[in-house]
Motif scaffolding. Structure first.
Motif, PDB file in Angstrom:
ATOM      1  N   ARG A   1      51.074  42.947  47.370  1.00  0.00           N
ATOM      2  CA  ARG A   1      50.957  43.758  48.778  1.00  0.00           C
ATOM      3  C   ARG A   1      50.126  45.056  48.543  1.00  0.00           C
ATOM      4  NH1 ARG A   1      54.582  47.072  50.742  1.00  0.00           N
ATOM      5  NH2 ARG A   1      56.169  46.660  49.526  1.00  0.00           N
ATOM      6  N   THR A   2      50.317  45.706  47.359  1.00  0.00           N
ATOM      7  CA  THR A   2      49.481  46.746  46.950  1.00  0.00           C
ATOM      8  C   THR A   2      49.304  46.821  45.561  1.00  0.00           C
ATOM      9  OG1 THR A   2      51.621  48.045  46.701  1.00  0.00           O
ATOM     10  CG2 THR A   2      50.597  48.233  48.731  1.00  0.00           C
ATOM     11  N   PHE A   3      47.969  47.150  45.017  1.00  0.00           N
ATOM     12  CA  PHE A   3      47.800  47.179  43.800  1.00  0.00           C
ATOM     13  C   PHE A   3      46.549  48.161  43.357  1.00  0.00           C
ATOM     14  CE2 PHE A   3      44.781  44.473  46.101  1.00  0.00           C
ATOM     15  CZ  PHE A   3      43.550  44.563  45.312  1.00  0.00           C
ATOM     16  N   ASN A   4      46.594  48.168  42.235  1.00  0.00           N
ATOM     17  CA  ASN A   4      45.366  49.341  41.389  1.00  0.00           C
ATOM     18  C   ASN A   4      44.680  48.522  40.734  1.00  0.00           C
ATOM     19  OD1 ASN A   4      47.058  51.537  42.863  1.00  0.00           O
ATOM     20  ND2 ASN A   4      48.273  51.698  41.115  1.00  0.00           N
ATOM     21  N   LEU A   5      43.319  49.028  40.628  1.00  0.00           N
ATOM     22  CA  LEU A   5      42.473  48.587  39.498  1.00  0.00           C
ATOM     23  C   LEU A   5      42.179  49.709  38.652  1.00  0.00           C
ATOM     24  CD1 LEU A   5      39.856  46.575  41.894  1.00  0.00           C
ATOM     25  CD2 LEU A   5      41.578  45.654  40.449  1.00  0.00           C
ATOM     26  N   GLN A   6      42.052  49.333  37.281  1.00  0.00           N
ATOM     27  CA  GLN A   6      41.927  50.309  36.090  1.00  0.00           C
ATOM     28  C   GLN A   6      40.885  49.664  35.156  1.00  0.00           C
ATOM     29  OE1 GLN A   6      46.318  50.220  35.026  1.00  0.00           O
ATOM     30  NE2 GLN A   6      46.329  52.481  35.980  1.00  0.00           N
ATOM     31  N   ILE A   7      40.375  50.799  34.263  1.00  0.00           N
ATOM     32  CA  ILE A   7      39.289  50.337  33.304  1.00  0.00           C
ATOM     33  C   ILE A   7      39.799  51.302  32.064  1.00  0.00           C
ATOM     34  CG2 ILE A   7      37.788  51.918  33.814  1.00  0.00           C
ATOM     35  CD1 ILE A   7      35.633  49.815  33.295  1.00  0.00           C
TER      36      ILE A   7
ATOM     37  N   GLY B   1      46.142  52.060  45.384  1.00  0.00           N
ATOM     38  CA  GLY B   1      46.677  51.821  46.594  1.00  0.00           C
ATOM     39  C   GLY B   1      45.907  50.456  47.565  1.00  0.00           C
ATOM     40  N   LEU B   2      45.235  49.839  46.789  1.00  0.00           N
ATOM     41  CA  LEU B   2      44.802  48.733  47.733  1.00  0.00           C
ATOM     42  C   LEU B   2      45.639  47.668  48.270  1.00  0.00           C
ATOM     43  CD1 LEU B   2      41.882  48.043  44.944  1.00  0.00           C
ATOM     44  CD2 LEU B   2      41.598  49.048  47.162  1.00  0.00           C
ATOM     45  N   THR B   3      45.197  47.189  49.249  1.00  0.00           N
ATOM     46  CA  THR B   3      46.094  46.132  50.032  1.00  0.00           C
ATOM     47  C   THR B   3      45.609  44.764  49.689  1.00  0.00           C
ATOM     48  OG1 THR B   3      46.607  47.644  51.742  1.00  0.00           O
ATOM     49  CG2 THR B   3      47.068  45.324  52.019  1.00  0.00           C
ATOM     50  N   GLY B   4      46.490  43.708  49.109  1.00  0.00           N
ATOM     51  CA  GLY B   4      46.006  42.527  48.828  1.00  0.00           C
ATOM     52  C   GLY B   4      46.164  41.663  50.194  1.00  0.00           C
ATOM     53  N   ALA B   5      45.677  40.365  49.961  1.00  0.00           N
ATOM     54  CA  ALA B   5      45.723  39.254  50.786  1.00  0.00           C
ATOM     55  C   ALA B   5      45.581  37.864  50.282  1.00  0.00           C
ATOM     56  CB  ALA B   5      44.740  39.433  51.857  1.00  0.00           C
TER      57      ALA B   5
END
Length: 422
Positions: free
Chosen positions: A96-102, A115-119
């Motif tokens: 439902r919510t996620f982050n992307l990291q490097i 704070g991205l919203t998934g689908a």
């Protein structure tokens, strides 16, 4: 576990896929860097849904996590890459919510998007960053299940070579490289168990870094000299000092083997480099008997008929007393240390790492050879009897050098020397 896909979810997936296709123009000029690379995850629902499924290029397989929050999945691009976009092909159990990291080292992470919203379905996110490791970090599940990805695609330029290293003719097929480090100094210090508390420990013999003390940090190690062969290994290793009739005796040298063993060959091929700053403790300094949760063992160099034991053994004249200690090599993928200095690491079970510690790292084997033999009555360690032998490791290998050795020696199962070459 099978889950039903509703009509609404199917429609949403189709629409999401259409939008993803429409939005991937920016990544079309860049290459797919993640497919077939080594992927690791915080957990798996079962052995049927490993992290590798998310980077295999097959939309019919998937990675699925345990049914809890948070969770993560990361991929090693094999080398530094400039990342331009990330495609997440979510199953109906999405984040439902996620982050992307490097990250450059799988230890220190930079957030690309938060704070991205998934689908459900394919979702494309434009990003801009440079690093070797890319991670999706799910902060909240959308369903009662875990989170599940059919594919995790990282686009950009760079990364590591797309073909495995060539096995040289005549190479010995043993996954190994090593560091040979003489004893450097003795102090009653322990920067893992008693950090910033000089004199709080029993006497330790230190190897590798020449300045290790109670207050030592990873930055100190990086900036200090090492007596190891190779000298680029800035790590610190220490053990309880050995005494013979109360006279300290140092090993002729300390040999620290980095091995790929204890797990299946398929998992050896997924071995990850130690993250910079990782601390590991092996053995039981407080053991009260030879079977008291200790894995150390003693034997005699060149005299195998003398047998081996958790406690000291009597070695014939002309041989040397040897100590062997294997460190745990399943990492939780998150913590560089833990409150008890052991919980972030685990030993394999049935040739695999437990779900709680999914990341395979090299097995460190500590071998000490003492120039003593004969009657053991005068032998002791600073921590007690022979079965209290233990070892501490504070990793300060240069990130690139550790990664090269894992890629060239451990994963393809090739025996390398101290220079990291076959």
């Amino acid at each position: 576990m099978r889950r039903k896909v509703t009509l609404a979810a199917s429609v949403a997936a189709v629409m999401t896929a259409y939008l993803a296709i429409a939005q991937t123009g920016a990544s079309a000029a860049d290459g797919l860097l993640s497919q077939g690379r080594t992927a690791t995850a915080s957990s798996t629902e079962s052995a049927a849904f490993p992290a590798s499924n998310a980077v295999d290029g097959n939309a019919g397989t998937r990675w699925s996590s345990a049914f809890s929050d948070p969770q993560w999945l990361q991929v090693d691009l094999g080398g530094t890459a400039n990342v331009s976009s990330i495609v997440l092909d979510w199953e109906t159990a999405y984040a439902r919510t996620f982050n992307l990291q490097i990250s450059a080292n799988a230890s220190t992470w930079t957030t690309l998007k938060s704070g991205l919203t998934g689908a459900a379905g394919r979702q494309t996110v434009a990003v801009s960053g440079s690093g070797r490791y890319v991670r999706v970090q799910s902060t909240a599940r959308a369903t009662q299940w875990g989170v599940s990805l059919a594919e995790f695609e990282v686009y950009g330029t760079g990364g590591g070579p797309t073909t495995p290293p060539t096995v040289p003719p005549g190479a010995v097929r043993v996954a190994e490289f090593l560091a040979d480090c003489p004893a450097s100094h003795r102090l009653p210090d322990d920067p893992i168990i008693f950090p910033n508390m000089p004199g709080a420990s029993h006497m330790h013999s230190f190897f590798g870094s020449e300045t290790t003390k109670a207050s030592t940090t990873v930055t100190d190690l990086i900036n200090a000299n090492s007596n190891c062969n190779p000298s680029i290994d800035k790590s610190a290793y220490w053990i309880p000092t050995f005494y013979n009739n109360d006279v300290p005796v140092e090993p002729t040298t300390g040999i620290f083997y980095y091995l790929g063993e204890g797990v299946s060959d398929a998992l050896i091929a997924t071995t990850q480099p130690f993250p910079l700053g990782l601390r590991i403790v092996a053995g039981n300094a407080k053991a009260t008997g030879p079977d008291d949760n200790t894995i150390s063992r003693w034997s005699c160099l060149g005299a195998g008929d003398a047998g081996s034991s958790h406690d000291f053994v009597t070695c014939p004249a002309g041989s040397m007393l040897e100590s062997y200690l294997d460190f745990p090599h399943c990492w939780d993928g998150v913590n560089l240390d833990s409150a008890d200095h052991k919980s972030h690491m685990a030993y394999p079970v049935n040739n695999a790492c437990p779900a709680s510690h999914p990341v395979v790292v090299p097995k460190l084997r500590q071998v000490m050879r003492y120039p003593v033999s004969g009657n053991t009555a005068g032998f002791r360690l600073a921590s007690g009897r022979g079965y209290t032998m233990h070892g501490d490791f504070f990793n300060a290998w240069p990130v690139d050098e550790m990664a090269r050795r894992v890629n060239d020696c451990i994963r393809p199962i090739i025996k390398c020397g101290a220079n990291g070459r076959p």
